[in-house]
Scaffold this motif. Structure first.
Motif, PDB file in Angstrom:
ATOM      1  N   THR A  65      19.491 -22.989   8.054  1.00 13.62           N
ATOM      2  CA  THR A  65      20.476 -22.370   8.940  1.00 13.62           C
ATOM      3  C   THR A  65      19.822 -21.842  10.212  1.00 13.62           C
ATOM      4  O   THR A  65      20.340 -22.038  11.318  1.00 13.62           O
ATOM      5  CB  THR A  65      21.189 -21.219   8.202  1.00 13.62           C
ATOM      6  OG1 THR A  65      21.601 -21.697   6.925  1.00 13.62           O
ATOM      7  CG2 THR A  65      22.376 -20.743   8.977  1.00 13.62           C
ATOM      8  N   LEU A  91      17.889  -9.278  -1.053  1.00 11.98           N
ATOM      9  CA  LEU A  91      16.462  -8.972  -0.965  1.00 11.98           C
ATOM     10  C   LEU A  91      16.179  -7.989   0.165  1.00 11.98           C
ATOM     11  O   LEU A  91      15.206  -7.253   0.114  1.00 11.98           O
ATOM     12  CB  LEU A  91      15.650 -10.244  -0.745  1.00 11.98           C
ATOM     13  CG  LEU A  91      15.319 -11.003  -2.025  1.00 11.98           C
ATOM     14  CD1 LEU A  91      14.650 -12.324  -1.722  1.00 11.98           C
ATOM     15  CD2 LEU A  91      14.413 -10.161  -2.901  1.00 11.98           C
ATOM     16  N   LEU A  95       8.978 -24.689   0.877  1.00 11.09           N
ATOM     17  CA  LEU A  95       8.575 -23.293   0.740  1.00 11.09           C
ATOM     18  C   LEU A  95       9.217 -22.622  -0.468  1.00 11.09           C
ATOM     19  O   LEU A  95       8.949 -21.462  -0.740  1.00 11.09           O
ATOM     20  CB  LEU A  95       8.960 -22.505   2.001  1.00 11.09           C
ATOM     21  CG  LEU A  95       8.301 -22.954   3.293  1.00 11.09           C
ATOM     22  CD1 LEU A  95       8.789 -22.129   4.457  1.00 11.09           C
ATOM     23  CD2 LEU A  95       6.798 -22.843   3.172  1.00 11.09           C
ATOM     24  N   ALA A  96      10.094 -23.363  -1.164  1.00 14.66           N
ATOM     25  CA  ALA A  96      10.808 -22.800  -2.308  1.00 14.66           C
ATOM     26  C   ALA A  96      11.587 -21.553  -1.924  1.00 14.66           C
ATOM     27  O   ALA A  96      11.714 -20.625  -2.712  1.00 14.66           O
ATOM     28  CB  ALA A  96       9.861 -22.512  -3.471  1.00 14.66           C
ATOM     29  N   THR A  97      12.068 -21.509  -0.698  1.00 11.59           N
ATOM     30  CA  THR A  97      12.979 -20.447  -0.316  1.00 11.59           C
ATOM     31  C   THR A  97      14.391 -20.879  -0.727  1.00 11.59           C
ATOM     32  O   THR A  97      14.598 -22.050  -1.031  1.00 11.59           O
ATOM     33  CB  THR A  97      12.934 -20.220   1.206  1.00 11.59           C
ATOM     34  OG1 THR A  97      12.822 -21.492   1.844  1.00 11.59           O
ATOM     35  CG2 THR A  97      11.751 -19.386   1.590  1.00 11.59           C
ATOM     36  N   PRO A  98      15.356 -19.960  -0.728  1.00 19.23           N
ATOM     37  CA  PRO A  98      16.721 -20.399  -1.023  1.00 19.23           C
ATOM     38  C   PRO A  98      17.112 -21.535  -0.073  1.00 19.23           C
ATOM     39  O   PRO A  98      16.801 -21.483   1.109  1.00 19.23           O
ATOM     40  CB  PRO A  98      17.554 -19.145  -0.745  1.00 19.23           C
ATOM     41  CG  PRO A  98      16.616 -18.019  -0.906  1.00 19.23           C
ATOM     42  CD  PRO A  98      15.264 -18.519  -0.530  1.00 19.23           C
ATOM     43  N   LEU A  99      17.760 -22.557  -0.592  1.00 22.34           N
ATOM     44  CA  LEU A  99      18.136 -23.698   0.248  1.00 22.34           C
ATOM     45  C   LEU A  99      18.941 -23.207   1.443  1.00 22.34           C
ATOM     46  O   LEU A  99      19.791 -22.334   1.308  1.00 22.34           O
ATOM     47  CB  LEU A  99      18.973 -24.693  -0.555  1.00 22.34           C
ATOM     48  CG  LEU A  99      18.199 -25.619  -1.492  1.00 22.34           C
ATOM     49  CD1 LEU A  99      19.164 -26.564  -2.197  1.00 22.34           C
ATOM     50  CD2 LEU A  99      17.149 -26.403  -0.751  1.00 22.34           C
ATOM     51  N   ALA A 100      18.654 -23.778   2.610  1.00 15.12           N
ATOM     52  CA  ALA A 100      19.345 -23.469   3.862  1.00 15.12           C
ATOM     53  C   ALA A 100      18.928 -22.127   4.449  1.00 15.12           C
ATOM     54  O   ALA A 100      19.509 -21.671   5.416  1.00 15.12           O
ATOM     55  CB  ALA A 100      20.860 -23.520   3.721  1.00 15.12           C
ATOM     56  N   PHE A 101      17.919 -21.495   3.873  1.00 16.85           N
ATOM     57  CA  PHE A 101      17.415 -20.239   4.444  1.00 16.85           C
ATOM     58  C   PHE A 101      16.754 -20.532   5.793  1.00 16.85           C
ATOM     59  O   PHE A 101      17.089 -19.922   6.814  1.00 16.85           O
ATOM     60  CB  PHE A 101      16.427 -19.596   3.474  1.00 16.85           C
ATOM     61  CG  PHE A 101      15.788 -18.336   3.988  1.00 16.85           C
ATOM     62  CD1 PHE A 101      16.539 -17.193   4.161  1.00 16.85           C
ATOM     63  CD2 PHE A 101      14.444 -18.301   4.284  1.00 16.85           C
ATOM     64  CE1 PHE A 101      15.955 -16.036   4.636  1.00 16.85           C
ATOM     65  CE2 PHE A 101      13.847 -17.147   4.752  1.00 16.85           C
ATOM     66  CZ  PHE A 101      14.606 -16.018   4.927  1.00 16.85           C
ATOM     67  N   ASP A 133      12.851 -25.710   3.450  1.00 17.36           N
ATOM     68  CA  ASP A 133      13.241 -24.786   2.382  1.00 17.36           C
ATOM     69  C   ASP A 133      12.741 -25.261   1.028  1.00 17.36           C
ATOM     70  O   ASP A 133      12.260 -24.474   0.222  1.00 17.36           O
ATOM     71  CB  ASP A 133      14.758 -24.653   2.332  1.00 17.36           C
ATOM     72  CG  ASP A 133      15.262 -23.712   3.388  1.00 17.36           C
ATOM     73  OD1 ASP A 133      14.624 -22.680   3.584  1.00 17.36           O
ATOM     74  OD2 ASP A 133      16.279 -24.029   4.023  1.00 17.36           O
ATOM     75  N   VAL A 134      12.870 -26.568   0.808  1.00 15.21           N
ATOM     76  CA  VAL A 134      12.400 -27.095  -0.469  1.00 15.21           C
ATOM     77  C   VAL A 134      10.894 -26.907  -0.575  1.00 15.21           C
ATOM     78  O   VAL A 134      10.360 -26.495  -1.602  1.00 15.21           O
ATOM     79  CB  VAL A 134      12.777 -28.585  -0.595  1.00 15.21           C
ATOM     80  CG1 VAL A 134      12.135 -29.180  -1.831  1.00 15.21           C
ATOM     81  CG2 VAL A 134      14.277 -28.735  -0.668  1.00 15.21           C
ATOM     82  N   TRP A 166      22.130 -11.084   2.391  1.00 15.08           N
ATOM     83  CA  TRP A 166      23.148 -11.699   1.536  1.00 15.08           C
ATOM     84  C   TRP A 166      22.606 -11.884   0.114  1.00 15.08           C
ATOM     85  O   TRP A 166      23.282 -11.628  -0.875  1.00 15.08           O
ATOM     86  CB  TRP A 166      23.548 -13.038   2.143  1.00 15.08           C
ATOM     87  CG  TRP A 166      24.748 -13.663   1.490  1.00 15.08           C
ATOM     88  CD1 TRP A 166      25.542 -13.116   0.524  1.00 15.08           C
ATOM     89  CD2 TRP A 166      25.282 -14.945   1.759  1.00 15.08           C
ATOM     90  NE1 TRP A 166      26.532 -13.976   0.186  1.00 15.08           N
ATOM     91  CE2 TRP A 166      26.403 -15.113   0.924  1.00 15.08           C
ATOM     92  CE3 TRP A 166      24.930 -15.977   2.627  1.00 15.08           C
ATOM     93  CZ2 TRP A 166      27.164 -16.284   0.933  1.00 15.08           C
ATOM     94  CZ3 TRP A 166      25.691 -17.129   2.625  1.00 15.08           C
ATOM     95  CH2 TRP A 166      26.789 -17.272   1.793  1.00 15.08           C
ATOM     96  N   THR A 167      21.336 -12.313   0.002  1.00 10.96           N
ATOM     97  CA  THR A 167      20.777 -12.509  -1.331  1.00 10.96           C
ATOM     98  C   THR A 167      20.409 -11.193  -1.980  1.00 10.96           C
ATOM     99  O   THR A 167      20.042 -11.166  -3.140  1.00 10.96           O
ATOM    100  CB  THR A 167      19.503 -13.365  -1.282  1.00 10.96           C
ATOM    101  OG1 THR A 167      18.545 -12.676  -0.467  1.00 10.96           O
ATOM    102  CG2 THR A 167      19.752 -14.722  -0.692  1.00 10.96           C
ATOM    103  N   LEU A 226      20.720 -13.653   6.133  1.00 14.35           N
ATOM    104  CA  LEU A 226      20.779 -14.406   4.871  1.00 14.35           C
ATOM    105  C   LEU A 226      20.040 -13.653   3.766  1.00 14.35           C
ATOM    106  O   LEU A 226      20.468 -13.631   2.619  1.00 14.35           O
ATOM    107  CB  LEU A 226      20.163 -15.794   5.055  1.00 14.35           C
ATOM    108  CG  LEU A 226      20.961 -16.748   5.947  1.00 14.35           C
ATOM    109  CD1 LEU A 226      20.245 -18.076   6.077  1.00 14.35           C
ATOM    110  CD2 LEU A 226      22.356 -16.971   5.394  1.00 14.35           C
ATOM    111  N   HIS A 227      18.919 -13.031   4.130  1.00 18.91           N
ATOM    112  CA  HIS A 227      18.162 -12.246   3.158  1.00 18.91           C
ATOM    113  C   HIS A 227      18.995 -11.102   2.615  1.00 18.91           C
ATOM    114  O   HIS A 227      18.982 -10.802   1.430  1.00 18.91           O
ATOM    115  CB  HIS A 227      16.898 -11.690   3.810  1.00 18.91           C
ATOM    116  CG  HIS A 227      15.653 -12.211   3.175  1.00 18.91           C
ATOM    117  ND1 HIS A 227      14.425 -12.132   3.761  1.00 18.91           N
ATOM    118  CD2 HIS A 227      15.445 -12.833   1.988  1.00 18.91           C
ATOM    119  CE1 HIS A 227      13.522 -12.671   2.958  1.00 18.91           C
ATOM    120  NE2 HIS A 227      14.115 -13.109   1.894  1.00 18.91           N
TER     121      HIS A 227
END
Lengths: 158, 296
Positions: free
Chosen positions: A78, A126, A69-75, A66-67, A123-124, A120-121
């Motif tokens: 999880t 998006l 790819l700069a996606t939300p952490l735990a995307f 995640d870090v 949830w954000t 999760l997406h």
């Protein structure tokens, strides 16, 4: 068949390579076809070297991804965690899975992982798009036998 | 031993499940913390990112190699095409250049007349694109961040033709530029011909932008140039952004439905310009930050 090679470096290198592959630039039309490299490698190790890679390691690797790819952490964290847990439930017969069976299993795992990401997406805010996931799911499943053949020599099960 | 007796083909180990539930809760907790931007999550990510970003730098190497090779073995036809195009372009530029001395003298004359200050050209810094975000639903490129260059969040990035986007995350060796076409990107623009102000949003589509909040009776035509308006915090005024490609009137909506195509080569440009120039209005909005924003 009792010969067991210490898989430590194979694990480290395979996961690093998988991470590089997941940021490797590819042509625009191929973007959707990128397999979930890290997920596949983690699933392999969870099934074949469970004493090295368990669900906690899976979570940590997912968070690192995640870090990266700069996606939300735990995307991805999880999703990989869930897939790793499901894969670890096959512990008892992991060794006797044929290529065909394990490919089917991986198909299921990739679908579950992508479903988790879609949730999760949502949830954000998006919004996930399932149709766009299909090429990636297919690519992941098709590439699995290759990954398995490449790494099987370090398997801790016989 | 009881697990063996169970009919399920999966081995169900209670301790495994407990670990999983714990890990899952931690994962969701982290996700939520990142979502609501807890400072600790942000700084942890920043720290780990510095460790991970060599991956992007390393990944750029084979890409560059492939590019060099393909450049050297490019097929004759493609080369000829390109040659023709360059010749045409060259001619065009030469014609335009002929007018330059005249324009310059005219310009200095006018300046003297109005006693205006000479426009100081904005400081720019050449940056190299070394990667693309692998997520197809985002439009983000990764650039190399050299030590000594103080890139900042929100900094505008241009290519030779126009605005590309803005910097949204900065690591030690790399930075991420969010492009005009990303769904989460918007830029305040004005229609160059008439001065109408509007907001240009990305759609996630590679060459489609959507121009928002243009009233129904506005004077706007296909082909109109959109330039940055200088409103907002990040983009100074006057840089070309996009051209209007489609205008639709929706029945009962009071705004027009307008799409535009970016002028910059969003997916081809390899060298970009990071612009060290903030719009005048940013001083009003954030007085404390505009002081240190103009570092070179």
């Amino acid at each position: 068949m009792a010969r067991r090679v210490n898989p430590f470096w194979a694990i480290v290198v395979s996961i690093l390579v998988a991470m590089l592959f997941s940021v490797m630039p590819v042509a625009e039309p191929l973007l959707l076809w990128r397999p979930d490299w890290v997920l596949l490698v983690v699933v392999f190790w969870v099934m074949h070297a469970p004493s090295y890679i368990g669900i906690w390691m899976a979570l940590i690797i997912g968070l690192l991804l995640d870090v990266l790819l700069a996606t939300p952490l735990a995307f991805h964290g999880t999703a990989i965690l869930v897939a790793a847990y499901l894969a670890s439930m096959t512990k008892r017969w992991g060794g006797v899975l044929s290529m065909r069976q394990s490919t089917l299993l991986v198909l299921g795992l990739v679908i579950v992982a992508r479903a988790v990401q879609s949730v999760l997406h949502l949830w954000t805010g998006l919004g996930g798009d399932l149709v766009h996931q299909l090429p990636g799911i297919a690519a992941s499943t098709l590439i699995w036998p290759a990954i398995m053949l490449m790494l099987i020599q370090w398997s801790q099960r016989s | 031993m009881e697990t063996v007796i169970k009919t399920s083909i999966f081995s169900k180990n209670n301790s495994d499940r407990r670990h999983f539930v714990m890990a899952l809760m931690i994962a969701l907790g982290v996700f939520y913390a990142d979502l609501v931007r807890v400072p600790a999550a942000l700084s942890a990510r920043q720290g780990v990112y510095s460790l991970m970003e060599p991956a992007y730098v390393a990944m750029a190497v084979p890409g560059r190699l492939i590019e060099q090779i393909s450049e050297s073995v490019r097929l004759g036809a493609a080369l000829q095409d390109e040659n023709n195009q360059l010749r045409k372009q060259n001619l065009l530029y030469a014609a335009q250049l002929q007018r330059l001395p005249q324009l310059m003298s005219e310009n200095t004359e006018l300046r003297r007349l109005s006693e205006a200050e000479l426009d100081v050209p904005a400081a720019v810094r050449l940056v190299e694109v070394i990667g693309v975000d692998p997520d197809p639903s985002r439009k983000i490129v990764i650039i190399r961040n050299e030590p000594g260059v103080k890139l900042y969040r929100g900094q505008p990035v241009l290519d030779a033709n126009g605005v590309m986007g803005r910097i949204h995350r900065i690591g030690r060796q790399t930075a991420r530029v969010i492009l005009l076409t990303d769904r989460t990107h918007s830029v305040p623009v004005r229609v160059n011909r008439t001065g109408i102000r509007a907001i240009l949003n990305g759609t996630g589509d590679a060459d489609e932008l959507s121009l928002q909040f243009v009233p129904e009776k506005s004077d706007i035509k296909i082909g109109d140039l959109l330039t940055t308006s200088g409103l907002g915090n990040d983009f100074p005024a006057g840089y070309p952004v996009a051209r209007v490609t489609k205008i639709r009137r929706l029945g009962d909506d009071q705004f027009l439905d307008i799409t535009a195509r970016p002028i910059a080569n969003l997916d081809r440009s390899r060298f970009l310009l990071a612009l060290f120039d903030r719009p005048a209005s940013s001083i009003l909005l954030r007085p404390e930050e505009s002081q240190n924003g103009e570092t070179r």
